[in-house]
Scaffold this active site. Structure first.
Site, mmCIF file in Angstrom:
data_model
loop_
_atom_site.group_PDB
_atom_site.id
_atom_site.type_symbol
_atom_site.label_atom_id
_atom_site.label_comp_id
_atom_site.label_asym_id
_atom_site.label_seq_id
_atom_site.Cartn_x
_atom_site.Cartn_y
_atom_site.Cartn_z
ATOM 1 N N THR A 1 20.354 13.335 31.452
ATOM 2 C CA THR A 1 18.934 13.113 31.176
ATOM 3 C C THR A 1 18.525 13.294 29.715
ATOM 4 O O THR A 1 17.483 12.751 29.327
ATOM 5 C CB THR A 1 18.062 13.983 32.094
ATOM 6 O OG1 THR A 1 18.613 15.308 32.173
ATOM 7 C CG2 THR A 1 18.000 13.399 33.496
ATOM 8 N N TYR B 1 25.482 28.732 29.569
ATOM 9 C CA TYR B 1 25.212 28.004 30.810
ATOM 10 C C TYR B 1 25.935 26.661 30.796
ATOM 11 O O TYR B 1 25.703 25.835 29.916
ATOM 12 C CB TYR B 1 23.699 27.793 30.917
ATOM 13 C CG TYR B 1 23.204 27.419 32.278
ATOM 14 C CD1 TYR B 1 22.848 28.392 33.199
ATOM 15 C CD2 TYR B 1 23.061 26.086 32.638
ATOM 16 C CE1 TYR B 1 22.358 28.049 34.442
ATOM 17 C CE2 TYR B 1 22.579 25.734 33.872
ATOM 18 C CZ TYR B 1 22.225 26.724 34.778
ATOM 19 O OH TYR B 1 21.751 26.376 36.018
ATOM 20 N N SER B 2 26.820 26.449 31.751
ATOM 21 C CA SER B 2 27.624 25.225 31.768
ATOM 22 C C SER B 2 27.753 24.691 33.187
ATOM 23 O O SER B 2 28.289 25.359 34.074
ATOM 24 C CB SER B 2 29.021 25.496 31.193
ATOM 25 O OG SER B 2 29.841 24.347 31.335
ATOM 26 N N ASN B 3 27.268 23.472 33.395
ATOM 27 C CA ASN B 3 27.399 22.837 34.702
ATOM 28 C C ASN B 3 28.857 22.648 35.102
ATOM 29 O O ASN B 3 29.180 22.597 36.294
ATOM 30 C CB ASN B 3 26.686 21.487 34.695
ATOM 31 C CG ASN B 3 25.186 21.635 34.586
ATOM 32 O OD1 ASN B 3 24.558 22.251 35.439
ATOM 33 N ND2 ASN B 3 24.606 21.102 33.528
ATOM 34 N N SER C 1 19.415 23.141 39.629
ATOM 35 C CA SER C 1 20.373 24.229 39.503
ATOM 36 C C SER C 1 20.234 25.328 40.546
ATOM 37 O O SER C 1 21.063 26.238 40.589
ATOM 38 C CB SER C 1 20.296 24.829 38.105
ATOM 39 O OG SER C 1 20.901 23.949 37.179
ATOM 40 N N GLY D 1 15.578 25.274 38.874
ATOM 41 C CA GLY D 1 16.355 24.101 38.520
ATOM 42 C C GLY D 1 15.489 22.871 38.395
ATOM 43 O O GLY D 1 14.486 22.732 39.092
ATOM 44 N N PHE E 1 23.248 24.231 20.986
ATOM 45 C CA PHE E 1 23.700 25.365 20.202
ATOM 46 C C PHE E 1 22.518 26.097 19.565
ATOM 47 O O PHE E 1 21.413 25.546 19.457
ATOM 48 C CB PHE E 1 24.692 24.904 19.127
ATOM 49 C CG PHE E 1 26.021 24.495 19.698
ATOM 50 C CD1 PHE E 1 27.044 25.415 19.859
ATOM 51 C CD2 PHE E 1 26.232 23.191 20.115
ATOM 52 C CE1 PHE E 1 28.258 25.045 20.406
ATOM 53 C CE2 PHE E 1 27.448 22.805 20.660
ATOM 54 C CZ PHE E 1 28.465 23.739 20.812
#
Length: 366
Positions: A122, A160-162, A52, A299, A110
């Site tokens: 992963t 947090y969102s890719n 990240s 990351g 969550f």
């Protein structure tokens, strides 16, 4: 610092290399092994999948395009990428700050401990191992995310969102007409001479020299450990696909915070944190032991991880590369947190770990 990285290896990491720049000059050290069963230490200037930390590079390119007038920071993303039917309230800023609310395509964790899976990333155990050479298109990852309910209304919370950074990649490519790799080379890698840094798409190899990355999973009551150094990083895309070195990470973060890549106003916006997680635009802004702040992103990427910390002016930096045995339960997470807190306290504080927080490598990329 040498003692700390040796203790990191004792806690379960395969290998660690560390680089520190401050008013006294440069210090480098390594501990552990380049690969399981071997005898060599990890190479000081070795390549590592930086996970990240890719987000900081991507955010910088987006902000450079804002400076060039190609993007508006508070413009609706839908204006640039209408094909996805995004909520009109989602702005470019929200993507970079993780306040858009879009589902994380690698799966959502969550607060109550539940996990909603996305693609076979992963956390999926053997399923990720078996799919690790598959090619995913960025649009495919975005559409999967948008098929799931949003986590919250745009701009009302932080998560947090890719997916945010895959959308940022598509923004870069849409407004420039060039690939993200070409823009990364034009705006960052070329000007800074970052010859050890790679922006891949689906390329499976990592340049030499490098330490090896591993993944462990359970099958038929047996624990299996696989060398996953080579794999197709398109599963994470611009959420975490880049490769670099501790030297290049130092050069990048010191140049960025030293004002060489962005106008002062945009750099200030980048380093202004939202209130919930202390996240700016592609960086965390954290309190450091003894007072002051550090600018950071860490990351993890399937058995590889990278650390990147700096003072706000870029004058003191800590960068590190780690190789370890990853697994679906992120079992190295606690050891990673404890070790990074100690390193940050040693380099940026009074030597007492405690107030500096660091997200575990696997969670940041996942």
């Amino acid at each position: 610092m040498q003692k700390i990285i040796e203790e990191m290896v004792d806690s379960g990491f395969v290998g660690v290399t560390l680089r520190v720049h401050d008013e006294h000059g440069e210090w480098t050290g390594s501990a552990g092994l380049r690969e399981l069963g071997g005898i060599e230490e990890p190479p000081i200037d070795g390549h590592v999948r930086i996970g990240s930390n890719t987000k900081t590079f991507t955010a910088t390119v987006v902000l450079q395009l804002v400076a060039e007038g190609k993007l508006g920071l508070d413009t609706a993303v839908d204006d640039y990428l209408p094909e996805f039917g995004l909520d009109r309230r989602i702005t470019v800023r929200m993507l970079l700050q993780h306040t858009s609310g879009v589902f994380n395509f690698t799966g959502e964790y969550f607060e109550d401990g539940t996990f909603v899976p996305g693609i076979p990333a992963t956390p999926a155990g053997r399923e990720w191992v078996d799919n690790r050479f598959r090619t995913y298109r960025p649009e495919e990852l975005v559409r999967l995310a948008l098929s799931k309910p949003a986590r919250f209304e745009p701009g009302t919370d932080w998560s947090y969102s890719n997916t945010n950074y895959v959308l940022a990649r598509l923004l870069i490519e849409k407004v420039t007409g060039r690939s993200v790799a070409e823009e990364m080379q034009r705006l960052i890698l070329g000007p800074l001479g970052l010859t050890g840094t790679v922006q891949p798409t689906s390329e499976q190899d990592i340049p030499e020299p490098h330490a090896h990355a591993y993944y462990r999973y359970e099958e038929d009551g047996q624990t299996r450990t696989v060398d996953v150094t080579r794999h197709n990083p398109s599963w994470i895309s611009s959420g975490g696909d880049m490769i670099s070195t501790t030297c290049d990470l130092h050069t990048f973060i010191s140049a960025l915070l030293g004002g060489r890549l962005l106008p002062a106003g945009l750099l200030a916006e980048m380093c202004t944190p939202e209130t919930k997680a202390g996240y700016g635009l592609g960086v965390f802004v954290q309190e450091r032991p003894g007072g002051g702040t550090v600018i950071t992103h860490n990351g993890g990427m399937a058995g590889h991880a990278a650390l990147m910390y700096s003072t706000p002016d870029g004058s003191t930096t800590l960068t590190a590369a780690l190789n370890y045995v990853d697994d679906a339960t992120m079992s190295m997470g606690v050891a990673f947190q404890q070790a990074t807190q100690r390193l940050v306290a040693e380099v940026f504080g009074d030597g007492r770990a405690g107030s500096a927080e660091a997200a575990e490598p696997a969670r940041q990329t996942r």
